[in-house]
Motif scaffolding. Structure first.
Motif, PDB file in Angstrom:
ATOM      1  N   LEU B   2     -16.685  21.767 -17.969  1.00  0.00           N
ATOM      2  CA  LEU B   2     -16.833  21.173 -19.364  1.00  0.00           C
ATOM      3  C   LEU B   2     -16.002  21.881 -20.396  1.00  0.00           C
ATOM      4  CD1 LEU B   2     -17.755  18.633 -20.944  1.00  0.00           C
ATOM      5  CD2 LEU B   2     -19.536  19.982 -21.807  1.00  0.00           C
ATOM      6  N   LYS B   3     -14.753  21.175 -20.871  1.00  0.00           N
ATOM      7  CA  LYS B   3     -14.059  22.094 -21.771  1.00  0.00           C
ATOM      8  C   LYS B   3     -13.688  21.244 -23.060  1.00  0.00           C
ATOM      9  CE  LYS B   3     -10.052  24.847 -21.751  1.00  0.00           C
ATOM     10  NZ  LYS B   3      -8.705  24.996 -21.104  1.00  0.00           N
ATOM     11  N   VAL B   4     -14.057  21.812 -24.283  1.00  0.00           N
ATOM     12  CA  VAL B   4     -13.869  20.947 -25.418  1.00  0.00           C
ATOM     13  C   VAL B   4     -13.015  21.896 -26.225  1.00  0.00           C
ATOM     14  CG1 VAL B   4     -15.129  20.217 -27.345  1.00  0.00           C
ATOM     15  CG2 VAL B   4     -16.286  20.110 -25.460  1.00  0.00           C
ATOM     16  N   THR B   5     -11.848  21.099 -26.642  1.00  0.00           N
ATOM     17  CA  THR B   5     -10.862  21.995 -27.609  1.00  0.00           C
ATOM     18  C   THR B   5     -10.871  21.081 -29.088  1.00  0.00           C
ATOM     19  OG1 THR B   5      -9.362  20.932 -25.940  1.00  0.00           O
ATOM     20  CG2 THR B   5      -9.447  23.537 -25.990  1.00  0.00           C
ATOM     21  N   GLY B   6     -10.911  21.917 -30.019  1.00  0.00           N
ATOM     22  CA  GLY B   6     -10.591  21.262 -31.342  1.00  0.00           C
ATOM     23  C   GLY B   6     -11.334  19.880 -31.921  1.00  0.00           C
ATOM     24  N   LEU B   7     -12.362  20.008 -31.410  1.00  0.00           N
ATOM     25  CA  LEU B   7     -13.161  18.667 -31.688  1.00  0.00           C
ATOM     26  C   LEU B   7     -13.664  18.546 -33.179  1.00  0.00           C
ATOM     27  CD1 LEU B   7     -14.573  16.633 -29.961  1.00  0.00           C
ATOM     28  CD2 LEU B   7     -16.678  17.697 -29.955  1.00  0.00           C
ATOM     29  N   THR B   8     -13.174  17.368 -33.405  1.00  0.00           N
ATOM     30  CA  THR B   8     -13.585  17.172 -35.186  1.00  0.00           C
ATOM     31  C   THR B   8     -14.186  15.819 -35.342  1.00  0.00           C
ATOM     32  OG1 THR B   8     -11.587  18.681 -35.674  1.00  0.00           O
ATOM     33  CG2 THR B   8     -12.210  16.957 -37.334  1.00  0.00           C
ATOM     34  N   LEU B  46     -20.592  13.171 -29.445  1.00  0.00           N
ATOM     35  CA  LEU B  46     -19.151  13.154 -29.032  1.00  0.00           C
ATOM     36  C   LEU B  46     -18.933  13.399 -27.652  1.00  0.00           C
ATOM     37  CD1 LEU B  46     -18.126  15.282 -32.163  1.00  0.00           C
ATOM     38  CD2 LEU B  46     -17.318  12.749 -31.666  1.00  0.00           C
ATOM     39  N   ILE B  47     -19.286  14.396 -27.015  1.00  0.00           N
ATOM     40  CA  ILE B  47     -19.221  14.645 -25.591  1.00  0.00           C
ATOM     41  C   ILE B  47     -19.735  13.535 -24.770  1.00  0.00           C
ATOM     42  CG2 ILE B  47     -19.496  16.115 -23.562  1.00  0.00           C
ATOM     43  CD1 ILE B  47     -19.795  18.407 -25.611  1.00  0.00           C
ATOM     44  N   SER B  48     -20.867  12.923 -25.216  1.00  0.00           N
ATOM     45  CA  SER B  48     -21.371  12.071 -24.220  1.00  0.00           C
ATOM     46  C   SER B  48     -20.723  10.626 -24.470  1.00  0.00           C
ATOM     47  CB  SER B  48     -22.906  12.086 -24.252  1.00  0.00           C
ATOM     48  OG  SER B  48     -23.160  11.568 -25.537  1.00  0.00           O
ATOM     49  N   ALA B  55     -10.542  13.760 -33.940  1.00  0.00           N
ATOM     50  CA  ALA B  55      -9.437  14.764 -33.392  1.00  0.00           C
ATOM     51  C   ALA B  55     -10.179  15.647 -32.136  1.00  0.00           C
ATOM     52  CB  ALA B  55      -8.867  15.581 -34.403  1.00  0.00           C
ATOM     53  N   GLY B  56      -9.256  16.031 -31.242  1.00  0.00           N
ATOM     54  CA  GLY B  56      -9.698  17.026 -30.223  1.00  0.00           C
ATOM     55  C   GLY B  56      -9.677  16.413 -28.957  1.00  0.00           C
ATOM     56  N   ARG B  57     -10.201  17.117 -27.898  1.00  0.00           N
ATOM     57  CA  ARG B  57     -10.049  17.015 -26.463  1.00  0.00           C
ATOM     58  C   ARG B  57     -11.108  17.288 -25.787  1.00  0.00           C
ATOM     59  NH1 ARG B  57      -5.924  15.796 -22.586  1.00  0.00           N
ATOM     60  NH2 ARG B  57      -6.524  17.146 -20.681  1.00  0.00           N
ATOM     61  N   ILE B  58     -11.609  16.473 -25.046  1.00  0.00           N
ATOM     62  CA  ILE B  58     -12.980  16.835 -24.055  1.00  0.00           C
ATOM     63  C   ILE B  58     -12.428  16.514 -22.694  1.00  0.00           C
ATOM     64  CG2 ILE B  58     -15.356  16.587 -23.823  1.00  0.00           C
ATOM     65  CD1 ILE B  58     -15.336  14.684 -26.405  1.00  0.00           C
ATOM     66  N   GLU B  59     -12.740  17.648 -22.006  1.00  0.00           N
ATOM     67  CA  GLU B  59     -12.307  17.484 -20.398  1.00  0.00           C
ATOM     68  C   GLU B  59     -13.427  17.953 -19.795  1.00  0.00           C
ATOM     69  OE1 GLU B  59      -9.214  20.018 -18.820  1.00  0.00           O
ATOM     70  OE2 GLU B  59      -8.565  19.797 -20.735  1.00  0.00           O
ATOM     71  N   PHE B  60     -13.723  17.158 -18.445  1.00  0.00           N
ATOM     72  CA  PHE B  60     -14.790  17.056 -17.702  1.00  0.00           C
ATOM     73  C   PHE B  60     -14.285  17.115 -16.252  1.00  0.00           C
ATOM     74  CE2 PHE B  60     -18.397  15.063 -15.300  1.00  0.00           C
ATOM     75  CZ  PHE B  60     -19.063  16.280 -15.061  1.00  0.00           C
ATOM     76  N   SER B  61     -14.653  18.313 -15.392  1.00  0.00           N
ATOM     77  CA  SER B  61     -14.116  18.228 -13.945  1.00  0.00           C
ATOM     78  C   SER B  61     -12.745  18.149 -14.045  1.00  0.00           C
ATOM     79  CB  SER B  61     -14.997  17.153 -13.257  1.00  0.00           C
ATOM     80  OG  SER B  61     -16.162  17.464 -13.164  1.00  0.00           O
ATOM     81  N   GLY B  62     -12.074  18.680 -14.999  1.00  0.00           N
ATOM     82  CA  GLY B  62     -10.621  18.507 -15.156  1.00  0.00           C
ATOM     83  C   GLY B  62     -10.104  17.201 -15.781  1.00  0.00           C
ATOM     84  N   LYS B  63     -10.839  16.453 -15.930  1.00  0.00           N
ATOM     85  CA  LYS B  63     -10.144  15.007 -16.140  1.00  0.00           C
ATOM     86  C   LYS B  63     -10.305  14.837 -17.753  1.00  0.00           C
ATOM     87  CE  LYS B  63     -11.334  12.528 -12.021  1.00  0.00           C
ATOM     88  NZ  LYS B  63     -12.788  13.026 -11.592  1.00  0.00           N
ATOM     89  N   ASP B  64      -9.564  14.251 -18.602  1.00  0.00           N
ATOM     90  CA  ASP B  64      -9.761  14.001 -19.895  1.00  0.00           C
ATOM     91  C   ASP B  64     -10.789  12.679 -20.164  1.00  0.00           C
ATOM     92  OD1 ASP B  64      -9.599  13.740 -22.443  1.00  0.00           O
ATOM     93  OD2 ASP B  64      -7.457  12.985 -22.598  1.00  0.00           O
TER      94      ASP B  64
END
Lengths: 292, 256, 300
Positions: B2-8, B46-48, B55-64
C-alpha cells in the motif's frame, strides 16, 4: 408579453407560498432529522378551518385566519406530542411511517368534514394593479404582503431573539445545545408551533389564490419538500429560494407545455434534482455522508 | 503493498489531511498514531474509498485505486474495520461471518434463484470456515446470538473476524482495542499476530500506545493532518516532535 | 363474492410481497408501489387490446414495471433513505399524470374498457372461480420466488445492507446495485400483479393507481410485519376483507372512501406506537437515524 408577466406574478405568489411552508419543513428537519410528511396537511387543515370560520360562521376573514392559525398550531403540537415524541427511540422508519399515517388521517378528516368538493373563500375579486400589462388582483397583493410580513417575523425570531439562537444551536448540534442548557424537547415544541403556524398561513394564502380541496395537503407537502431539497436540506433560507424557483418553474412551464402537466412539473424537478445535485443549490454536501 | 502519496483532504476549508505520504510493506504491521482529531480516521476513510480525496494518489498492489468506490477496493483485498464497531445488529454472530465472503455463490440475483445446489455446497464450505474462525476467536459458544447482544469487546472481535472472512490482503484496523476490556486486549494482540502469520498485512490506528508500539514494525505519527514523524517504535517514542504533539494534548502521559 | 375477495387478496398479496422485498428486507421506504402496479396494468391492457396474448402482456407489464423500478432506484438509491421515499412518491405522481393526460394512449380519466380475459391452452378463463385459481397460482409463484430470494445468500446480503450499508460496502458488497436489483424485483412483481388486475376487472383508469393505493399496499406490509413474506400476505387477507367489507355498510361512496382512509391511517399510527414490528414482523428496533451514513466523527 402580458401573459408572460402574468405567469411571472403567479409564479412569484405560488413560489412564496411553497417557500414559506418549506422554511417550516427545514426547521423541523434540521432539528428532528426526519421528513414530516404531515406538514403540508396541517396547511390544508388550516386552510379549511379559516373557511369554516369565515364562510360557514360568517366571521370576519382576518379574525378567521388568525383563529385558524392558532388552531393549526395546536394541531401541530398535539401531533408531535401524540405521534412523534413516543417514537424518538424507535426504529428509523417509524417516524416517517407515522407521519404518513397522520397525513392520511388529516386528509380523511377533511374529506369527512368538508367533503371532496372544491370550495372557495367567497372573497370578491377586486381589480388590482396593472403591472406591465398584467393584472395583480387585490388578493394577490394581500398574499405578497402577508408573506413578507411572516418572513420578517420569522427572520426576526431566528436572528434577533434568544429563542432563535437556541433553535439554531439545537439544529447545529443537539448534544452541544443540551450541554449549554437548551432543553431540546421544548425547542422541538416551539419549532412545531412555529412551523404549523407558517404552514397554516401558507395554506390560507393558497386557498385565497386558488381554492380549497382536501388533496391540497399532498400538493403542499411535495412541493415544499421539493423546494427544500432544491434549496439544500438544512439551509433554512435555501428552502425559501427553492420554493420561489419551483413556483416560477411550474407557472412558466405552462408557457411551453399544456397546463394539465403543471403539477407534474414539480415532481419532475424533484426527480431531476435528486439525480443531478442531491445536495441542492445552497446546501453543502455533508462530508460525513458517503456515496456507496 | 500500500503506497499513499501526497494525500490531501479538506473539510470546509480546513485541512483534515495534508500532503500525507506513507507506505505499508507486504507482511508487516504498521501503526498510525496521533492525538485525537489528528486526522487518522479520515486517512482510513480516504484509503478505503469512503471519502474522495482532494489531491494525492493511493496505490494498492501496484494499482492506482484513487477514487474507486469502497466495494471495489474491498474486493481487491483491502478491508477496513470501524472505530465504532459496525456489526449487523439483527443478524446472528454466525450470519455476520457467512455474509462476508466476497466469493459467496448465490449473491447474484440469478444464481440465487437458479443454482440451489451450488449455493448449498458453497454455503456449507463457508459455514465450516466461519465456525473454525469463531472457535479461533473464542466466539463459538455465541454463534447463534444476535450480534447486538454481544458485549462491545466481543463485537469488536466479531467485526475483525468478519473482515477476515473476506480473505483480505491488507486490513486497516481503526482502534481495535477501543472500549475493549484489559484482558481482551492481550487476546486481540494474539489474534492479530496469528493473522499476520497467515499472510495478512496490517495498518492499525491505535491510541493504546503499549499495544501499538509492541505490535508495529514501523509507526507513522500524524498531527493536525500532517505527518510529523515516522520510524521504528523506539525511534518514534524518543522523537521530540512526537512528545510535544502528545504533550500539547496531554495524551502521551496517559497513554504510555 | 368470496371468490372475488380471494382474487383480490391474490393480487394485493403479490403487491405486498413485492413491496416487502423493498421495504422489509432492503430497508428502502417506497411510496410509489402503485406506479409500478399501474405501469404493469396499462402495459398489459394496451398490448392485449392491440392483439397480443394476455400472458405476454402480463410479462411485458412486469418488465416495464421493473424498468420503472430501475429508473427510480438508479436516481435515488445512493442517497439518504428519505430521498428514496420522495423519489418514489414523485415517480408515482408523474406516472399518474401520464396515465391521466396522455389521452391518445390511455384515454385519460375515461379509462380503458373491454380489456380481454386471458385464456390458458385455448381454454378461456371466464368465471371468477377460474380467475381466482389463476390469481392464487400467481400469488404462490410470487411467494415461492420471494422466499427463495430472501432465504438465499442474496437475501442475507439484502438484510446486511438494511442493517448497515456502510459496513456492507466495506466488505465488498455492491450496495447500490443490490438495492436497485431488489427494487426491480419488487416492481416486476407489482407489474405482473397490475396485468393480473387489469385482465380481471377488465377496466382500468388512473384512479386505481394513486398515492392512496401506494399507501394501502404499504399498510399491508407494515401491518403484517416488515421482513416477513407470510406477514405481508396476512396483511393483505385482513385488510382487503376490511376494505371490501366497508363497502357493504351502505355508506355513500365518498364517505366510505374517507372512512377507509381514516381506518388505515389510524391502524398505521397505532401499529407504529404499539407494535412497530407489525403482526409477524422480523425487524426489531433498528435505531439507525442520520448516523447510518456518517462515518464516525466527521473530522477524525
Amino acid at each position: 408579453m402580458d401573459v408572460l408577466v402574468q405567469l411571472l406574478i403567479n409564479g412569484l405568489v405560488a413560489g412564496s407560498i411553497y417557500g414559506i411552508v418549506a422554511v417550516g419543513y427545514s426547521m423541523v428537519y434540521s432539528i428532528l432529522r426526519f421528513v414530516n410528511f404531515a406538514h403540508g396537511y396541517v396547511a390544508m387543515i388550516g386552510m379549511y378551518l379559516a373557511y369554516t370560520f369565515s364562510v360557514r360562521m360568517g366571521m370576519n376573514f382576518f379574525l378567521s385566519a388568525v383563529s385558524a392559525i392558532l388552531l393549526s398550531c395546536l394541531l401541530g403540537w398535539s401531533v408531535e406530542r401524540a405521534a412523534y415524541r413516543p417514537l424518538r427511540r424507535s426504529f428509523y422508519l417509524a417516524p416517517l411511517i407515522t407521519s404518513i399515517g397522520v397525513s392520511f388521517l388529516l386528509e380523511a378528516i377533511a374529506l369527512l368534514v368538508w367533503g371532496a368538493d372544491i370550495r372557495s373563500y367567497d372573497i370578491p375579486v377586486r381589480e388590482g394593479l396593472e403591472v406591465l400589462g398584467a393584472r395583480i388582483t387585490m388578493v394577490q397583493i394581500w398574499i405578497i404582503a402577508a408573506l413578507l410580513l411572516s418572513l420578517m417575523v420569522l427572520m426576526w425570531l431566528l436572528n434577533r431573539t434568544i429563542l432563535g439562537v437556541a433553535i439554531r444551536a439545537t439544529a447545529d448540534d443537539q448534544d452541544m445545545a443540551r450541554m449549554l442548557g437548551v432543553d431540546a424537547d421544548s425547542i422541538i415544541v416551539v419549532v412545531f408551533l412555529l412551523g404549523s403556524a407558517m404552514a397554516a398561513v401558507a395554506g390560507i394564502l393558497l386557498g385565497l389564490e386558488t381554492n380549497l380541496q382536501p388533496t391540497m395537503g399532498l400538493v403542499v407537502t411535495v412541493k415544499a419538500f421539493a423546494a427544500v431539497i432544491l434549496g439544500g436540506l438544512g439551509n433554512i433560507y435555501g428552502g425559501l429560494i427553492g420554493g420561489l424557483l419551483i413556483g416560477f418553474a411550474e407557472n412558466l412551464g405552462i408557457w411551453f407545455i399544456p397546463a394539465v402537466w403543471k403539477d407534474a412539473i414539480a415532481y419532475a424537478i424533484l426527480l431531476v434534482i435528486l439525480l443531478v445535485k442531491p445536495s441542492g443549490l445552497f446546501g453543502q454536501r455533508r462530508e460525513s455522508e458517503v456515496k456507496l | 503493498m500500500l503506497k499513499v502519496t501526497g494525500l490531501t483532504k479538506e473539510f470546509g476549508g480546513l485541512r483534515a489531511v495534508d500532503d500525507l505520504s506513507l507506505e505499508v510493506k507486504e507482511g508487516t504491521i504498521v501503526g498510525l498514531i496521533g492525538p485525537n482529531g489528528s486526522g487518522k480516521s479520515t486517512v482510513f476513510n480516504l484509503i478505503s474509498g469512503f471519502y474522495r480525496c482532494d489531491a494525492g494518489r493511493i496505490e494498492f498492489s501496484g494499482k492506482d485505486i484513487t477514487g474507486l468506490p469502497p466495494h471495489v477496493i474491498a474486493r481487491m483485498g483491502l478491508v477496513r474495520t470501524f472505530q465504532q464497531t459496525r456489526v449487523f445488529p439483527e443478524m446472528t454472530v454466525f450470519e455476520n461471518l457467512v455474509v462476508a465472503p466476497q466469493d459467496n455463490v448465490g449473491e447474484g440475483f440469478i444464481d440465487s434463484l437458479l443454482f440451489p445446489r451450488a449455493v448449498k455446497e458453497d454455503q456449507k464450505k463457508k459455514g465450516e470456515e466461519a465456525l473454525a474462525l469463531l472457535r479461533f476467536a473464542d466466539l463459538y459458544e455465541k454463534r447463534d446470538e444476535l450480534a447486538k447482544n454481544l458485549p462491545y469487546g466481543e463485537q469488536k472481535r466479531l467485526e475483525l473476524m468478519r473482515a477476515v472472512m473476506t480473505r483480505p490482503k491488507i486490513m486497516l484496523l481503526d482502534e481495535p482495542t477501543a472500549g475493549v476490556a484489559r484482558p481482551q486486549v492481550e487476546k486481540m494482540r494474539e489474534y492479530i499476530l496469528k493473522l499476520k502469520d497467515q499472510g495478512i498485512t496490517f495498518l492499525i490506528i491505535e491510541h493504546h500506545m503499549k499495544f501499538v508500539m509492541g505490535l508495529s514494525e514501523w509507526v507513522y505519527v500524524l498531527d493536525h493532518g500532517q505527518l510529523i514523524a515516522q520510524g521504528t517504535p523506539s525511534e518514534v517514542q524518543k522523537n521530540p516532535k512526537v512528545i510535544e504533539a502528545y504533550l500539547g494534548t496531554g495524551r502521551m502521559a496517559a497513554a504510555v | 363474492m368470496i371468490y372475488h375477495l380471494v382474487t383480490l387478496i391474490g393480487i394485493y398479496g403479490m403487491l405486498a410481497v413485492g413491496l416487502n422485498l423493498v421495504v422489509g428486507y432492503t430497508g428502502l421506504f417506497s411510496l410509489g408501489h402503485a406506479a409500478f402496479f399501474g405501469l404493469g396494468a396499462y402495459t398489459s391492457a394496451l398490448l392485449s387490446l392491440a392483439g397480443a396474448p394476455v400472458f405476454t402482456g402480463m410479462l411485458a407489464g412486469g418488465i416495464i414495471g421493473a424498468l420503472g423500478g430501475w429508473l427510480v432506484g438508479y436516481s435515488t438509491v445512493n442517497l439518504r433513505g428519505d430521498y428514496f421515499c420522495l423519489g418514489t412518491l414523485a415517480f408515482g405522481e408523474i406516472t399518474r399524470a401520464v396515465f391521466t393526460n396522455w389521452i391518445g394512449l390511455t384515454r385519460g380519466p375515461m379509462g380503458l374498457p373491454g380489456i380481454p380475459r386471458p385464456s390458458l391452452f385455448g381454454v378461456p378463463i371466464k368465471s371468477v372461480e377460474q380467475y381466482m385459481v389463476l390469481a392464487l397460482i400467481f400469488l404462490a409463484l410470487s411467494l415461492a420466488f420471494a422466499e427463495r430470494l430472501v432465504k438465499s445468500p442474496f437475501g442475507r446480503m439484502l438484510r446486511s445492507i438494511r442493517e448497515d450499508d456502510v459496513a456492507a460496502a466495506s466488505l465488498g458488497k455492491n450496495v447500490g446495485r443490490t438495492k436497485i436489483v431488489a427494487v426491480m424485483a419488487g416492481s416486476f412483481m407489482a407489474g405482473v400483479a397490475g396485468g393480473l388486475y387489469a385482465h380481471y376487472i377488465t377496466y382500468i383508469d388512473p384512479m386505481g393507481f394513486t398515492l392512496n393505493q401506494s399507501i394501502f399496499i404499504l399498510v399491508l406490509v407494515v401491518f403484517g410485519g416488515l421482513g416477513n413474506n407470510y406477514g405481508s400476505i396476512m396483511g393483505a387477507v385482513i385488510l382487503v376483507v376490511v376494505r371490501e367489507g366497508l363497502r357493504f355498510l351502505g355508506l355513500p361512496s365518498s364517505v366510505s372512501a374517507a372512512l377507509q382512509q381514516a381506518i388505515y391511517s389510524v391502524l398505521l399510527i397505532g401499529l407504529m406506537l404499539v407494535r412497530p414490528r407489525g403482526l409477524l414482523g422480523e425487524v426489531k428496533y433498528m435505531t439507525r437515524g442520520d448516523s447510518s451514513r456518517s462515518l464516525e466523527g466527521g473530522g477524525e
